[in-house]
Design a protein around this motif. Structure first.
Motif, PDB file in Angstrom:
ATOM      1  N   GLU A 451       0.806  -1.222   0.000  1.00 31.41           N
ATOM      2  CA  GLU A 451       0.000   0.000   0.000  1.00 31.41           C
ATOM      3  C   GLU A 451       0.842   1.276   0.000  1.00 31.41           C
ATOM      4  OE1 GLU A 451      -3.777   1.795   2.541  1.00 31.41           O
ATOM      5  OE2 GLU A 451      -3.245  -0.333   2.671  1.00 31.41           O
ATOM      6  N   ASN A 452       2.015   1.200   0.649  1.00 32.47           N
ATOM      7  CA  ASN A 452       2.847   2.398   0.769  1.00 32.47           C
ATOM      8  C   ASN A 452       4.116   2.353  -0.070  1.00 32.47           C
ATOM      9  OD1 ASN A 452       1.461   4.003   3.032  1.00 32.47           O
ATOM     10  ND2 ASN A 452       1.601   1.951   3.902  1.00 32.47           N
ATOM     11  N   ASN A 453       4.579   1.161  -0.399  1.00 31.41           N
ATOM     12  CA  ASN A 453       5.794   0.995  -1.201  1.00 31.41           C
ATOM     13  C   ASN A 453       5.389   0.415  -2.546  1.00 31.41           C
ATOM     14  OD1 ASN A 453       6.480  -0.069   1.876  1.00 31.41           O
ATOM     15  ND2 ASN A 453       7.900   1.469   1.102  1.00 31.41           N
ATOM     16  N   SER A 454       5.501   1.201  -3.601  1.00 28.28           N
ATOM     17  CA  SER A 454       4.868   0.837  -4.870  1.00 28.28           C
ATOM     18  C   SER A 454       5.804   0.253  -5.912  1.00 28.28           C
ATOM     19  CB  SER A 454       4.135   2.050  -5.441  1.00 28.28           C
ATOM     20  OG  SER A 454       2.949   2.272  -4.703  1.00 28.28           O
ATOM     21  N   SER A 455       6.991  -0.174  -5.504  1.00 27.52           N
ATOM     22  CA  SER A 455       7.866  -0.965  -6.369  1.00 27.52           C
ATOM     23  C   SER A 455       8.107  -2.299  -5.692  1.00 27.52           C
ATOM     24  CB  SER A 455       9.197  -0.246  -6.597  1.00 27.52           C
ATOM     25  OG  SER A 455      10.091  -1.066  -7.320  1.00 27.52           O
ATOM     26  N   ASP A 456       8.653  -3.258  -6.451  1.00 25.83           N
ATOM     27  CA  ASP A 456       9.051  -4.524  -5.818  1.00 25.83           C
ATOM     28  C   ASP A 456      10.502  -4.449  -5.337  1.00 25.83           C
ATOM     29  OD1 ASP A 456      10.128  -4.498  -8.359  1.00 25.83           O
ATOM     30  OD2 ASP A 456       9.622  -6.567  -8.830  1.00 25.83           O
ATOM     31  N   HIS A 457      11.092  -3.259  -5.391  1.00 29.71           N
ATOM     32  CA  HIS A 457      12.423  -3.003  -4.842  1.00 29.71           C
ATOM     33  C   HIS A 457      12.335  -1.893  -3.806  1.00 29.71           C
ATOM     34  CE1 HIS A 457      15.005  -5.087  -7.991  1.00 29.71           C
ATOM     35  NE2 HIS A 457      13.794  -5.134  -8.523  1.00 29.71           N
ATOM     36  N   LEU A 458      13.271  -1.892  -2.873  1.00 30.59           N
ATOM     37  CA  LEU A 458      13.409  -0.787  -1.925  1.00 30.59           C
ATOM     38  C   LEU A 458      14.407   0.220  -2.467  1.00 30.59           C
ATOM     39  CD1 LEU A 458      13.752  -2.779   1.436  1.00 30.59           C
ATOM     40  CD2 LEU A 458      11.745  -1.444   0.706  1.00 30.59           C
ATOM     41  N   PRO A 459      14.209   1.509  -2.195  1.00 29.72           N
ATOM     42  CA  PRO A 459      15.236   2.476  -2.553  1.00 29.72           C
ATOM     43  C   PRO A 459      16.447   2.348  -1.624  1.00 29.72           C
ATOM     44  CG  PRO A 459      13.440   3.568  -1.382  1.00 29.72           C
ATOM     45  CD  PRO A 459      13.012   2.144  -1.591  1.00 29.72           C
TER      46      PRO A 459
END
Length: 469
Positions: A451-459
């Motif tokens: 819901e809050n993180n919209s990629s399948d990777h983390l920055p």
């Protein structure tokens, strides 16, 4: 996120976390790094903020001169201040933002997600908000879809004070790599795209790309200071380590072409990207150690992505043909010849032809790759208290580290690995980084995207200080 569509949907799920392929030397370095690292999170701070459906990420910072320094604590200090006139601090983010086209083509990886969370109109505001909040001075973005970049990403980032450079992939996939930098912090010296596809070389039939920028810091004591920033997204296919290593060599050759200073040393270098390789793998070790003897190495073991590699064919010697024009030292051969000539190593004209034949013959038989950069990884890849792996990507079939920020470390950088050749004009000191998470952490919020993180990777995010010699 994989970049190709040729992988079968029935592939076995990789084991959670990367396999432990680290060497004893890496363990020693990690122990030293643990001693130097100070965690900025307070003891009573809750790690998870479940009410908001988010996982808390905290800053980790390194002790400098026996006292702790928090990230961003001095960020607003006037760079012209006499006390800080030799300091130039800046932050760099590497972020695979998940191209909508690739998401739609690989929907089997996101069966755990609610459908409404996967549409671009929901995802982009979240991604932009992350970028705003983290407020990096340099962004290295992967999987940037061309139509989205053209219609909204570029303009949105420009409104935040960034100048954007973009390189689209050369094939049918409409995404690419972008490097964006704050014009208040840097000016552009040169922008150098790298295409890994070569029509005349059958090995290089994939459309991945890289981008190499040479930036000049503003508000700095030396007018000729420069920093080289590179960004790439290497081939996904775990069975094609030969292609991965060749793509990496092409990127390193372009960096070696862009980064030299007038005195013959390299300016500080930062290499970001999705390398589709796990910590401790041969490809990873080559980046950090500057050398790799690949004799007898199976192509499926190069990236370490699979515990039981399906690519059993042994890497050929040499891996790439001479017509590529890149030596086993990962430099353009013309540049290498010029360097030898400038160093006075060129033999008299009567012997040149014979000598060149010998050099070429020996290089063809060599199974040793080298590069001349002194590179360290911003991240440790394992949590010091538990030894649990950090992860940078997490979806239905995988939770591993494949994203990295590598940098040329200054000699007094407590976070750097020891023993590398000092061939740099100064270097970079790692001041801090935004902590990564475990697979378990991410599944408390239903993995990625959520819901809050919209990629399948983390920055990934780090703060550096430019150190001059």
């Amino acid at each position: 996120m994989k970049s190709e569509g040729e992988e079968p949907l029935t592939k076995k799920r990789r084991l959670s976390g990367q396999h432990d392929t680290s060497t004893p030397e890496e363990e020693t370095n990690f122990s030293n790094q643990k001693e130097a690292l100070c965690l900025s999170v307070a003891q009573n701070e809750e790690k998870h903020s479940r009410k908001k459906g988010t996982v808390k990420r905290h800053w980790e910072y390194f002790c400098q001169h026996s006292r702790t320094m928090k990230i961003f604590e001095n960020k607003e200090i006037d760079q012209s201040n006499t006390e800080n006139e030799a300091k130039f601090d800046f932050t760099v983010m590497s972020y695979n933002i998940l191209s909508q086209n690739l998401l739609d083509d690989n929907s089997h990886l996101y069966k755990h997600c609610r459908q409404r969370l996967l549409i671009w109109t929901y995802r982009f505001p979240n991604i932009l908000q992350e970028i705003k909040q983290l407020d990096a001075d340099v962004l290295c973005l992967q999987e940037v879809q061309e139509d989205h970049y053209r219609t909204e990403i570029k303009s949105s980032l420009e409104s935040l004070g960034y100048h954007c450079e973009y390189k689209m992939r050369t094939g049918r996939k409409p995404d690419g790599c972008a490097i964006c930098f704050k014009t208040s912090k840097f000016s552009l010296i040169s922008s150098n795209p790298v295409e890994f596809f070569r029509r005349d070389i059958p090995l290089l039939d994939r459309d991945n790309v890289g981008l190499v920028l040479l930036l000049q810091p503003r508000f700095h004591c030396k007018t000729n200071a420069a920093i080289c920033i590179a960004n790439t997204h290497l081939l996904y296919n775990p069975r094609r380590g030969d292609i991965k290593l060749t793509q990496l060599a092409m990127l390193l050759a372009e960096i070696a072409n862009v980064a030299p200073q007038k005195d013959g040393t390299f300016c500080p270098i930062i290499i970001c990207g999705d390398f589709n390789s796990v910590p401790g793998s041969p490809l990873y070790r080559f980046i950090k150690e500057g050398k790799l003897n690949y004799e007898g190495l199976a192509i499926g073991k190069v990236s370490g992505q699979e515990q039981f590699p399906r690519g059993q064919r042994i890497l050929p010697i040499p891996i790439w043909p001479k017509k590529l024009g890149i030596s086993q030292n990962c430099v353009y051969e013309i540049k290498q010849q010029q360097k030898e000539e400038n160093a006075g190593e060129k033999l008299e004209a009567a012997k040149v032809d014979n000598t060149q034949e010998i050099v070429i013959a020996s290089e063809k038989l060599s199974s040793k790759l080298q590069h001349h950069f002194k590179l360290s990884s911003v991240y440790s890849h394992y949590f010091p208290e538990t030894g649990i792996p950090e992860v940078t990507t997490c979806h239905s079939r995988s939770a591993v580290t494949v994203d990295y920020i590598f940098y040329s470390a200054a000699n007094d950088d407590t976070a750097a690995q020891p023993g590398a050749e000092d061939s740099f004009h100064g270097g970079l000191k790692l001041l801090g980084r935004l902590a990564l998470l475990t697979e378990k952490d991410l599944w408390t919020v239903n993995g990625l995207p959520n819901e809050n993180n919209s990629s399948d990777h983390l920055p990934l995010l780090a703060e550096f200080r430019l150190i001059e010699r």
